[in-house]
Design a protein around this motif. Structure first.
Motif, PDB file in Angstrom:
ATOM      1  N   GLY A 137     -62.568-115.895 -57.001  1.00 42.89           N
ATOM      2  CA  GLY A 137     -63.028-117.005 -57.815  1.00 42.89           C
ATOM      3  C   GLY A 137     -61.915-117.902 -58.314  1.00 42.89           C
ATOM      4  O   GLY A 137     -62.173-118.892 -58.999  1.00 42.89           O
ATOM      5  N   LEU A 138     -60.644-117.566 -57.983  1.00 40.73           N
ATOM      6  CA  LEU A 138     -59.504-118.369 -58.410  1.00 40.73           C
ATOM      7  C   LEU A 138     -58.555-118.579 -57.236  1.00 40.73           C
ATOM      8  O   LEU A 138     -58.407-117.685 -56.401  1.00 40.73           O
ATOM      9  CB  LEU A 138     -58.747-117.684 -59.550  1.00 40.73           C
ATOM     10  N   LYS A 139     -57.920-119.747 -57.187  1.00 41.23           N
ATOM     11  CA  LYS A 139     -56.932-120.004 -56.160  1.00 41.23           C
ATOM     12  C   LYS A 139     -55.777-120.787 -56.772  1.00 41.23           C
ATOM     13  O   LYS A 139     -55.938-121.460 -57.799  1.00 41.23           O
ATOM     14  CB  LYS A 139     -57.539-120.773 -54.985  1.00 41.23           C
ATOM     15  N   ILE A 141     -53.267-123.798 -56.742  1.00 41.86           N
ATOM     16  CA  ILE A 141     -53.004-125.135 -56.231  1.00 41.86           C
ATOM     17  C   ILE A 141     -51.776-125.632 -56.980  1.00 41.86           C
ATOM     18  O   ILE A 141     -51.859-125.980 -58.160  1.00 41.86           O
ATOM     19  CB  ILE A 141     -54.189-126.082 -56.435  1.00 41.86           C
ATOM     20  N   GLY A 142     -50.628-125.606 -56.315  1.00 40.18           N
ATOM     21  CA  GLY A 142     -49.381-125.907 -56.993  1.00 40.18           C
ATOM     22  C   GLY A 142     -49.088-124.843 -58.031  1.00 40.18           C
ATOM     23  O   GLY A 142     -49.139-123.646 -57.765  1.00 40.18           O
ATOM     24  N   THR A 143     -48.819-125.263 -59.254  1.00 39.89           N
ATOM     25  CA  THR A 143     -48.519-124.314 -60.323  1.00 39.89           C
ATOM     26  C   THR A 143     -49.758-123.948 -61.136  1.00 39.89           C
ATOM     27  O   THR A 143     -49.657-123.211 -62.119  1.00 39.89           O
ATOM     28  CB  THR A 143     -47.471-124.923 -61.268  1.00 39.89           C
ATOM     29  N   ALA A 144     -50.906-124.467 -60.748  1.00 37.83           N
ATOM     30  CA  ALA A 144     -52.121-124.260 -61.541  1.00 37.83           C
ATOM     31  C   ALA A 144     -53.090-123.316 -60.848  1.00 37.83           C
ATOM     32  O   ALA A 144     -53.172-123.266 -59.621  1.00 37.83           O
ATOM     33  CB  ALA A 144     -52.801-125.598 -61.805  1.00 37.83           C
ATOM     34  N   LEU A 145     -53.817-122.561 -61.667  1.00 31.49           N
ATOM     35  CA  LEU A 145     -54.934-121.767 -61.172  1.00 31.49           C
ATOM     36  C   LEU A 145     -56.186-122.626 -61.198  1.00 31.49           C
ATOM     37  O   LEU A 145     -56.487-123.259 -62.219  1.00 31.49           O
ATOM     38  CB  LEU A 145     -55.147-120.531 -62.054  1.00 31.49           C
ATOM     39  N   SER A 146     -56.914-122.654 -60.117  1.00 28.78           N
ATOM     40  CA  SER A 146     -58.140-123.446 -60.028  1.00 28.78           C
ATOM     41  C   SER A 146     -59.292-122.554 -59.599  1.00 28.78           C
ATOM     42  O   SER A 146     -59.093-121.569 -58.895  1.00 28.78           O
ATOM     43  CB  SER A 146     -57.971-124.590 -59.028  1.00 28.78           C
ATOM     44  N   THR A 147     -60.497-122.911 -60.047  1.00 27.33           N
ATOM     45  CA  THR A 147     -61.665-122.147 -59.643  1.00 27.33           C
ATOM     46  C   THR A 147     -61.935-122.353 -58.162  1.00 27.33           C
ATOM     47  O   THR A 147     -61.632-123.406 -57.594  1.00 27.33           O
ATOM     48  CB  THR A 147     -62.906-122.561 -60.442  1.00 27.33           C
ATOM     49  N   ALA A 148     -62.513-121.351 -57.535  1.00 23.47           N
ATOM     50  CA  ALA A 148     -62.809-121.415 -56.106  1.00 23.47           C
ATOM     51  C   ALA A 148     -64.146-120.742 -55.845  1.00 23.47           C
ATOM     52  O   ALA A 148     -64.452-119.699 -56.419  1.00 23.47           O
ATOM     53  CB  ALA A 148     -61.710-120.726 -55.298  1.00 23.47           C
ATOM     54  N   MET A 149     -64.954-121.354 -54.996  1.00 29.50           N
ATOM     55  CA  MET A 149     -66.240-120.788 -54.592  1.00 29.50           C
ATOM     56  C   MET A 149     -66.317-120.838 -53.067  1.00 29.50           C
ATOM     57  O   MET A 149     -66.979-121.705 -52.505  1.00 29.50           O
ATOM     58  CB  MET A 149     -67.396-121.553 -55.238  1.00 29.50           C
ATOM     59  N   PRO A 150     -65.635-119.937 -52.382  1.00 31.49           N
ATOM     60  CA  PRO A 150     -65.608-119.967 -50.915  1.00 31.49           C
ATOM     61  C   PRO A 150     -67.016-119.912 -50.329  1.00 31.49           C
ATOM     62  O   PRO A 150     -67.892-119.201 -50.842  1.00 31.49           O
ATOM     63  CB  PRO A 150     -64.804-118.717 -50.553  1.00 31.49           C
ATOM     64  N   VAL A 151     -67.229-120.665 -49.247  1.00 30.32           N
ATOM     65  CA  VAL A 151     -68.544-120.744 -48.615  1.00 30.32           C
ATOM     66  C   VAL A 151     -68.652-119.719 -47.495  1.00 30.32           C
ATOM     67  O   VAL A 151     -67.760-119.613 -46.648  1.00 30.32           O
ATOM     68  CB  VAL A 151     -68.797-122.161 -48.070  1.00 30.32           C
ATOM     69  N   ASN A 152     -69.736-118.971 -47.497  1.00 34.34           N
ATOM     70  CA  ASN A 152     -70.008-117.966 -46.473  1.00 34.34           C
ATOM     71  C   ASN A 152     -71.392-118.230 -45.900  1.00 34.34           C
ATOM     72  O   ASN A 152     -72.395-117.994 -46.564  1.00 34.34           O
ATOM     73  CB  ASN A 152     -69.937-116.558 -47.073  1.00 34.34           C
TER      74      ASN A 152
END
Length: 395
Positions: A137-139, A141-152
């Motif tokens: 749920g997190l990835k 991006i540069g120095t920041a943590l961003s939310t992620a919702m990978p598609v399956n």
């Protein structure tokens, strides 16, 4: 790459190395090991000072499987911007902010990507490495943590597990299928996924263990329906379940043979047109939720018993066998959508006779006993007799 061991102690003997390099990043760079077969002069070194012309420049590491474990690189950012270090597969392993120094070393060289351990050298202000904090749920991006919702996307039955947290599942099959959720006790409070039915058949969600979803044992998503599915650690709940803005008229046929209450559930809920079939063995009541909804009902049941559509605490509407009606639930009970609908028999003030037989209709319309007898006389003599005269009109 073949590795060699020092016979005096067994340590790895590494290929030729460069102790120090200074790199000016004006474009993304892929490093190479300093070997004779190297593709370019962008060689890695034990210590690399980096300056960059803009944020987000990338340094990609050489293949890990061309070196031995223990290879070490120190990146020191002397510039004014951050830069990113990726493994050979293109996965970010660190983001070095301006003025920071990072040490990496190879702990597994079984693949080109390898496994690189990362830590930051001490500084006056310590900063967490977003890449090492990233997870489900997190990835980074540069120095920041961003939310992620990978598609399956999936087109066959699937069982979700702990590692599927925050995934978006899209059903693509033209047929029906099942998505089995994990036991909420196992995944714990706040585990969630997103589900969308982009296929042509229903996708039925079945909770694991003894859990329910929205209070139901299973929940069917019709085509184009979607929602967030979240658990409180005991059961599952949907957020935003619904159809797209382009609404399609819906129809279902349900056998309700038997007697007593029949409660709509699962995929039977939130439809529009209902055709109820089956042999009734006693008076039957179809129980609908206490939610605002319209119901177009056809009573195709058989048997000499009544069919009523109502809420659990309401009185509802009774529909005769072979009849249709349009109704709606106002949140408390099911009511007639059109109180001006003409009922049978049609009343005289509505242009009818108020009767279901011809003789009763004539009486209702004012026929006297004599007039009724005269109207129904089958012959002239019978008509004379109804008038109380002899043949030819003689009294």
């Amino acid at each position: 790459m073949t590795t060699y061991s020092d016979v005096f102690g067994g340590a790895n003997i590494y290929p030729a190395e460069i102790s120090y390099r200074a790199i000016s990043l004006t474009a993304n760079v892929t490093l190479n090991w300093p070997t004779e077969a190297a593709a370019s002069g962008n060689f890695t070194a034990r210590i690399i000072d980096v300056t960059e012309d803009q944020a987000g420049r990338v340094i990609k590491l050489p293949p890990a499987n061309e070196a031995g474990v223990g290879e070490t690189i120190l990146f020191n950012n002397l510039g004014s911007y951050s830069f990113i270090v990726q493994n050979n597969a293109g996965t970010q392993i660190l983001s070095a902010a301006a003025g920071t120094a990072w040490q990496i070393y190879l702990s597994n060289n079984g693949t080109a990507a390898g496994t690189w351990q990362v830590f930051q050298y001490g500084a006056s202000i310590s900063a967490a490495n977003a890449s090492t904090l990233a997870g489900t749920g997190l990835k980074a991006i540069g120095t920041a943590l961003s939310t992620a919702m990978p598609v399956n996307t999936f087109n066959s039955n699937y069982t979700a597990g702990t590692s599927d947290r925050a995934f978006t599942f899209i059903w693509t099959s033209s047929g029906s299928g099942t998505l089995t959720l994990p036991d909420p006790v196992t995944v714990g409070n706040d585990w969630f996924i997103v589900l969308r039915n982009a296929g042509g058949g229903n996708i039925t969600v079945t909770p694991g263990g003894t859990a329910t979803i929205d209070g139901l044992a299973t929940l069917a998503y019709q085509p184009e329906e979607s929602s967030i599915i979240v658990t409180d650690g005991a059961n599952f709940y949907t957020i935003g379940l619904g159809q797209p803005a382009t609404f399609a008229f819906d129809y279902t046929s349900i056998s309700i043979a038997g007697t007593g209450n029949y409660t709509l559930a699962g995929s039977e809920l939130n439809r529009i047109a209902y055709n109820f079939t089956g042999l009734l063995t006693g008076n039957r009541a179809v129980i609908v939720p206490n939610t605002v909804q319209q119901y177009w009902v056809t009573n195709s049941t058989t048997g000499s018993y009544t069919l009523t559509v109502k809420t659990s605490g309401g009185t509802g509407i009774t529909i005769s066998s072979g009849q249709r009606g349009i109704f709606y639930c106002d949140g408390s009970d099911v009511v007639d959508a059109d109180t001006s609908t003409i009922s049978l028999p049609v009343a005289i003030n509505q242009g009818g006779t108020g009767a279901i037989t011809a003789s009763a209709a004539r009486i209702n319309l004012g026929a006297t006993t004599v007039g009724e007898a005269l109207f129904t006389a089958a012959s002239q003599s019978a008509a004379w007799a109804a008038l109380g005269t002899l043949s030819g009109g003689t009294f």
